[in-house]
Each structure stands twice: as C-alpha cells, then as structure tokens.
Design a protein around this motif. Sequence first.
Motif, PDB file in Angstrom:
ATOM      1  N   ASP A 218       1.037  -1.608   0.036  1.00 47.87           N
ATOM      2  CA  ASP A 218      -0.028  -0.058  -0.003  1.00 47.87           C
ATOM      3  C   ASP A 218       0.770   1.059  -0.018  1.00 47.87           C
ATOM      4  OD1 ASP A 218       1.123  -0.247   2.692  1.00 47.87           O
ATOM      5  OD2 ASP A 218      -0.771   0.521   3.351  1.00 47.87           O
ATOM      6  N   ARG A 219       1.785   0.855  -0.590  1.00 51.42           N
ATOM      7  CA  ARG A 219       3.416   2.360  -0.647  1.00 51.42           C
ATOM      8  C   ARG A 219       3.893   2.568   1.018  1.00 51.42           C
ATOM      9  NH1 ARG A 219      -2.093   4.874  -2.551  1.00 51.42           N
ATOM     10  NH2 ARG A 219      -1.265   6.855  -1.382  1.00 51.42           N
ATOM     11  N   SER A 220       3.392   1.545   1.670  1.00 50.31           N
ATOM     12  CA  SER A 220       3.756   2.416   2.555  1.00 50.31           C
ATOM     13  C   SER A 220       5.625   1.976   3.508  1.00 50.31           C
ATOM     14  CB  SER A 220       2.672   2.026   3.816  1.00 50.31           C
ATOM     15  OG  SER A 220       3.115   0.629   4.164  1.00 50.31           O
ATOM     16  N   ILE A 221       5.673   2.245   4.657  1.00 51.84           N
ATOM     17  CA  ILE A 221       7.545   1.598   4.271  1.00 51.84           C
ATOM     18  C   ILE A 221       6.881   1.497   5.696  1.00 51.84           C
ATOM     19  CG2 ILE A 221       9.167   2.323   5.418  1.00 51.84           C
ATOM     20  CD1 ILE A 221       9.987   3.539   2.955  1.00 51.84           C
ATOM     21  N   VAL A 222       6.843   0.271   7.309  1.00 51.29           N
ATOM     22  CA  VAL A 222       6.187   0.134   8.212  1.00 51.29           C
ATOM     23  C   VAL A 222       8.216  -0.411   9.442  1.00 51.29           C
ATOM     24  CG1 VAL A 222       5.028  -1.247   9.775  1.00 51.29           C
ATOM     25  CG2 VAL A 222       4.881  -0.723   7.471  1.00 51.29           C
ATOM     26  N   ARG A 227      10.174  -6.794  20.550  1.00 48.85           N
ATOM     27  CA  ARG A 227       9.577  -6.625  21.514  1.00 48.85           C
ATOM     28  C   ARG A 227       8.770  -6.028  21.895  1.00 48.85           C
ATOM     29  NH1 ARG A 227      15.267  -3.890  22.459  1.00 48.85           N
ATOM     30  NH2 ARG A 227      14.368  -2.402  21.434  1.00 48.85           N
ATOM     31  N   GLU A 228       7.980  -5.770  20.615  1.00 46.90           N
ATOM     32  CA  GLU A 228       6.188  -4.612  20.983  1.00 46.90           C
ATOM     33  C   GLU A 228       4.862  -5.506  20.454  1.00 46.90           C
ATOM     34  OE1 GLU A 228       5.759  -1.247  22.130  1.00 46.90           O
ATOM     35  OE2 GLU A 228       7.528  -1.624  22.783  1.00 46.90           O
ATOM     36  N   ALA A 229       3.313  -5.702  21.055  1.00 47.48           N
ATOM     37  CA  ALA A 229       3.330  -6.194  20.668  1.00 47.48           C
ATOM     38  C   ALA A 229       2.611  -6.122  19.189  1.00 47.48           C
ATOM     39  CB  ALA A 229       1.953  -6.797  21.226  1.00 47.48           C
ATOM     40  N   THR A 230       2.747  -4.606  18.971  1.00 47.14           N
ATOM     41  CA  THR A 230       2.369  -3.355  17.409  1.00 47.14           C
ATOM     42  C   THR A 230       3.376  -2.971  16.311  1.00 47.14           C
ATOM     43  OG1 THR A 230       1.757  -1.956  18.937  1.00 47.14           O
ATOM     44  CG2 THR A 230      -0.309  -3.730  18.598  1.00 47.14           C
ATOM     45  N   PRO A 231       2.982  -2.824  15.784  1.00 46.19           N
ATOM     46  CA  PRO A 231       4.417  -2.187  14.863  1.00 46.19           C
ATOM     47  C   PRO A 231       3.968  -0.859  15.437  1.00 46.19           C
ATOM     48  CG  PRO A 231       2.242  -2.884  13.246  1.00 46.19           C
ATOM     49  CD  PRO A 231       1.936  -3.463  14.505  1.00 46.19           C
ATOM     50  N   LEU A 232       5.507  -0.188  15.347  1.00 46.37           N
ATOM     51  CA  LEU A 232       5.252   1.153  15.784  1.00 46.37           C
ATOM     52  C   LEU A 232       5.183   2.476  15.077  1.00 46.37           C
ATOM     53  CD1 LEU A 232       9.432   0.660  16.803  1.00 46.37           C
ATOM     54  CD2 LEU A 232       7.755   0.749  18.384  1.00 46.37           C
ATOM     55  N   ARG A 269      13.441   8.102  13.240  1.00 46.70           N
ATOM     56  CA  ARG A 269      13.050   9.165  14.368  1.00 46.70           C
ATOM     57  C   ARG A 269      12.715   9.961  13.629  1.00 46.70           C
ATOM     58  NH1 ARG A 269      18.620  10.305  17.120  1.00 46.70           N
ATOM     59  NH2 ARG A 269      18.994  10.825  14.246  1.00 46.70           N
ATOM     60  N   TYR A 270      12.295  10.085  12.724  1.00 45.96           N
ATOM     61  CA  TYR A 270      11.677  11.698  11.490  1.00 45.96           C
ATOM     62  C   TYR A 270      11.764  11.779  10.098  1.00 45.96           C
ATOM     63  CZ  TYR A 270      14.782  13.892  14.710  1.00 45.96           C
ATOM     64  OH  TYR A 270      15.539  13.877  15.868  1.00 45.96           O
ATOM     65  N   LEU A 271      10.415  10.720  10.317  1.00 50.01           N
ATOM     66  CA  LEU A 271       9.922  10.370   9.606  1.00 50.01           C
ATOM     67  C   LEU A 271       8.940  10.914   8.266  1.00 50.01           C
ATOM     68  CD1 LEU A 271       9.006   6.522  10.328  1.00 50.01           C
ATOM     69  CD2 LEU A 271      10.610   6.828   8.937  1.00 50.01           C
ATOM     70  N   ASP A 272       9.182  12.115   8.798  1.00 54.37           N
ATOM     71  CA  ASP A 272       7.772  13.399   8.062  1.00 54.37           C
ATOM     72  C   ASP A 272       8.377  13.607   6.566  1.00 54.37           C
ATOM     73  OD1 ASP A 272       6.177  13.652  10.308  1.00 54.37           O
ATOM     74  OD2 ASP A 272       7.959  15.337  11.283  1.00 54.37           O
ATOM     75  N   LYS A 273       9.636  13.513   6.657  1.00 54.65           N
ATOM     76  CA  LYS A 273      10.067  13.980   5.154  1.00 54.65           C
ATOM     77  C   LYS A 273      11.601  12.741   5.212  1.00 54.65           C
ATOM     78  CE  LYS A 273      12.016  17.990   6.370  1.00 54.65           C
ATOM     79  NZ  LYS A 273      12.587  19.880   5.919  1.00 54.65           N
ATOM     80  N   THR A 442       1.492  11.159   4.211  1.00 54.57           N
ATOM     81  CA  THR A 442       1.554  10.806   5.724  1.00 54.57           C
ATOM     82  C   THR A 442       2.622   9.911   6.059  1.00 54.57           C
ATOM     83  OG1 THR A 442      -0.402  10.952   7.698  1.00 54.57           O
ATOM     84  CG2 THR A 442      -0.110   8.811   5.883  1.00 54.57           C
ATOM     85  N   VAL A 443       2.373  10.061   7.749  1.00 54.62           N
ATOM     86  CA  VAL A 443       3.323   9.737   8.226  1.00 54.62           C
ATOM     87  C   VAL A 443       2.083   8.969   9.718  1.00 54.62           C
ATOM     88  CG1 VAL A 443       4.851   9.090  10.106  1.00 54.62           C
ATOM     89  CG2 VAL A 443       5.193  10.253   8.137  1.00 54.62           C
ATOM     90  N   VAL A 444       1.749   7.732  10.078  1.00 51.64           N
ATOM     91  CA  VAL A 444       0.880   7.055  10.589  1.00 51.64           C
ATOM     92  C   VAL A 444       1.706   6.134  12.342  1.00 51.64           C
ATOM     93  CG1 VAL A 444      -1.387   5.581  10.646  1.00 51.64           C
ATOM     94  CG2 VAL A 444      -0.476   6.551   8.516  1.00 51.64           C
ATOM     95  N   LYS A 445       1.299   6.671  13.007  1.00 53.35           N
ATOM     96  CA  LYS A 445       1.526   6.239  14.458  1.00 53.35           C
ATOM     97  C   LYS A 445       1.058   5.174  15.189  1.00 53.35           C
ATOM     98  CE  LYS A 445       5.038   9.676  14.761  1.00 53.35           C
ATOM     99  NZ  LYS A 445       5.718  11.108  14.955  1.00 53.35           N
TER     100      LYS A 445
END
Length: 445
Positions: A218-222, A227-232, A269-273, A442-445
């Motif tokens: 879907d054009r995203s980089i995840v 150690r976490e249960a969900t993606p960052l 750390r700065y995925l806005d651009k 966009t950046v989704v958190k």
Amino acid sequence: MKVKVLSRNPDDYVRETKLDIQRVPRNYDPSLHPFEVPREYTRALNATKLERVFAKPFLASLDGHRDGVNCMAKHPKSLSTMLSGSCDGELKVWNLTKRECVRTLQAHEGFVRGMVVRFCGTSFFTVGDDKTIKQWKMETPGYGEEEEPLNTILGKSVFTSIDHHQKEGVFVTCGQQVDIWDEQRSSPIRSFSWGVDSFSCVRFNPVETELLASCASDRSIVLYDMREATPLKKVIMSMRSNTLCWNPMEAYNFTCSNEDYNLYTYDMRYLDKPFTVHMDHVSAVLDVDYSPTGKEFVSASFDKTIRIFPKDSGHSREVYHTKRMQHVISIKWSSDNKYILSASDEMNIRLWKANAAEKLGLLAPREKAAVNYSQKLKEKFQHHPQIRRISRHRHLPKSIYSQSKELRVMKEARRRKERNVRKHSKPGSMPVVTEKEKHVVTVVK
C-alpha cells in the motif's frame, strides 16, 4: 672556547642498498616553491584523466543458472562464498575466488523469493513460491548423501522475503503479514499486520538488532520492534517501495528503493520527510545494498544499470552497464568493501569493482603512496571546472541518455508551470513544496 661542529647523520642521505633510489634533502618552505599550486593542479588533472583511462570496473560473469536470478545472499564469515537463487527454484553456491559454482540444489518449486545465511555461517534459509521455509546446511553433502534440507516449515501463504537476526536464532519472513520465527518452532512466535494485503521486503536492523522494517504493497514503509506487540509507525509514500536496506554504521538510517525512479534515505526518528532524495535512474529501482563502511550504497534498476551513490549525495558518483545486461533484479556489496555483485534477468551474476579505477592485487609501498597522493590531489582540486568535468563524465547507452534528457525536460516543465501558477495566484495560497516533502503522503503512528 666554543667549537662549532657540523654533524651529519648518514641515515638521512645514504642509500641502504645500491638498488634504492637516491635520497634527496627537501626544504618545504613555501617561499622556495612559488609554483607549487600550479604544479599540483597539473598533477591532479593528469591523475583525473588517468583515473578515467583505467576505469574498467567489470571483472567477471558467473553463468550457470537456467532462469533469471531473483535473489542473492552473502556469507557472513567467508568473503569468497556467495549464494544465488533463480526463478526456476534452483539455488547455487559460488566460490568467487575461483569464479565457479561449487554446489547446485533444487530448493523450491517455482521462484526462490529470498535467502539469508545464519549469522554463524553454518546454515542458510530460503523461502519460495511453494509456501515453504527451508533450512539447509552450508557444507556440501558427502559422496552418496542426499541433498536434504535440515528443516522445512510449511506456511499458510507465499513468503516474499526473509532475514535473520544478527545474534540470536530468530528470523523474520514477510508475505501477507510479517512473521517472527524461532528456529526451534514450526509456528511464528509473533505476527504483525497493519491492514495491508502483502509485503515485499523485510530487514533486521544490523545495529539495533531488535528493530526491523518492511515495505508494503500500500506504498508504505512500516517499522517494528520485536519486543512490542504492535508495529511502531509507518510512512506512506506517493509510490510503492520495492526494497530497503539499513545503514550498517548509523543505526537510525535506512534507504528504500522506489517505483518512481528515486531512492530515499530516511532517519527513522523523523519520518515526515526523507533527508536525502537520490535521483538518476530512469526506471523503477528494484534493489539497494549498503557498503560495509556505511558511506555509500549501490542500487539496481529496471533501466539495466547499477549506480553507486554517496549516502548524503542526491546524484550517483558511478554508473555501470553492459550491452548484454538486462533488468538488474538483485544487488550486493561485498563485506570487504571492494566488490559489487549484480544479478539480472538474463541468468548471469556479474562481479564489479566498487572503485572502477582501483588496481587490484598487492601494491608496492611506493605505489600505495603515489595512489594516496593522487587521491588527495583530486580531492583538493575537485571543484575546478576542468577536473570536475572530466571526473563526472560517463558514457551512457543511448536509450538511457535520451530518457534522462526527457525526464529533465518534463521536470523543468512542471517547475515552470508551478512557478507561473504561483505568480498568478493570491500570495500565500500556493505554498512552496520542497522535493523532499513531495513524495511523502503521511506518517501513521
């Protein structure tokens, strides 16, 4: 009474043997050398010209596959060992010193989608179109022994990529979701999905070993933390990313190869651009790999070329192509920083020098000193127009040259149109969008 004595140490001017060159006393006072800079400039110009004369990067072609080569893997302990997998499910192990295939095995039915060597180098994993993950021994089986996998795991869907943890017996695969597996278990210990139907590539961070990143359809980089249960978090771009590679020296940085002919280097750390957009290819970029120093990376493209980029430069420093080489599917930079391996559609693996004009083999001390001196001179005068023109010039195939010219014209037309619209609009209604910001949705958190 004072007595003045001339004291001379014979070591300063006497040769050790008659085969040595004569020792000449030198005075480095700049007032005695008024033409030092012009002389150095001439030397730098000659060194740059000679570099282009001796630039012969192609070393060897490894043939033997009967279908297009789809993926490759480096051995973490042995520089001369390399693995390759083709579209007919065949896997080959190569000895790069002898430039020959040392082992062939039928790994999968259909494509070999991905392969990775375990961090200790004793075994390797492959994934294919037949929905299986297989673990194989690195040693060639003895005379009369069957070529059998150590372990086979049957999955629910097709796997598209695999990567192994740097220190533990854990590996990650991706397909319809990202799965983390323990080597001892036949089911994943953790699965991640974020409303995406498929993933094309997944990679562990070599420095912060618990982190991993994947490219989705879907054009995203995840980004994930094991150690976490969900993606960052994930960044959605305007076009799909094919593969990505982490910088082995800077834990936060990764570069992704995109369908829009560019590569993007992000700081996680700065995925806005992206902090650098690397342009030069004239077709989709299919693969990317970093050099072990982390200062450069190499990219493989659908336009039948390989390009080497400095990590902070927007344009490539080198482009490699041959008449026979077709679409380059996979690329690897060797662990000693000297060679590049490319796998392409027409069933060949090619070995290139990372530095096109470098002389291979042992260098005499004087030769080494001369190479270092000319390198420093080229750096000192690199911005002089004449030297810059010679060092930057590359011959390109006619199709690529005309395509890049066309892309330049199109880009200039878009820029001109934007400028005209802004000129005839209300002030402030058309904000200036930089090249870096254009490609991130966009950046989704």
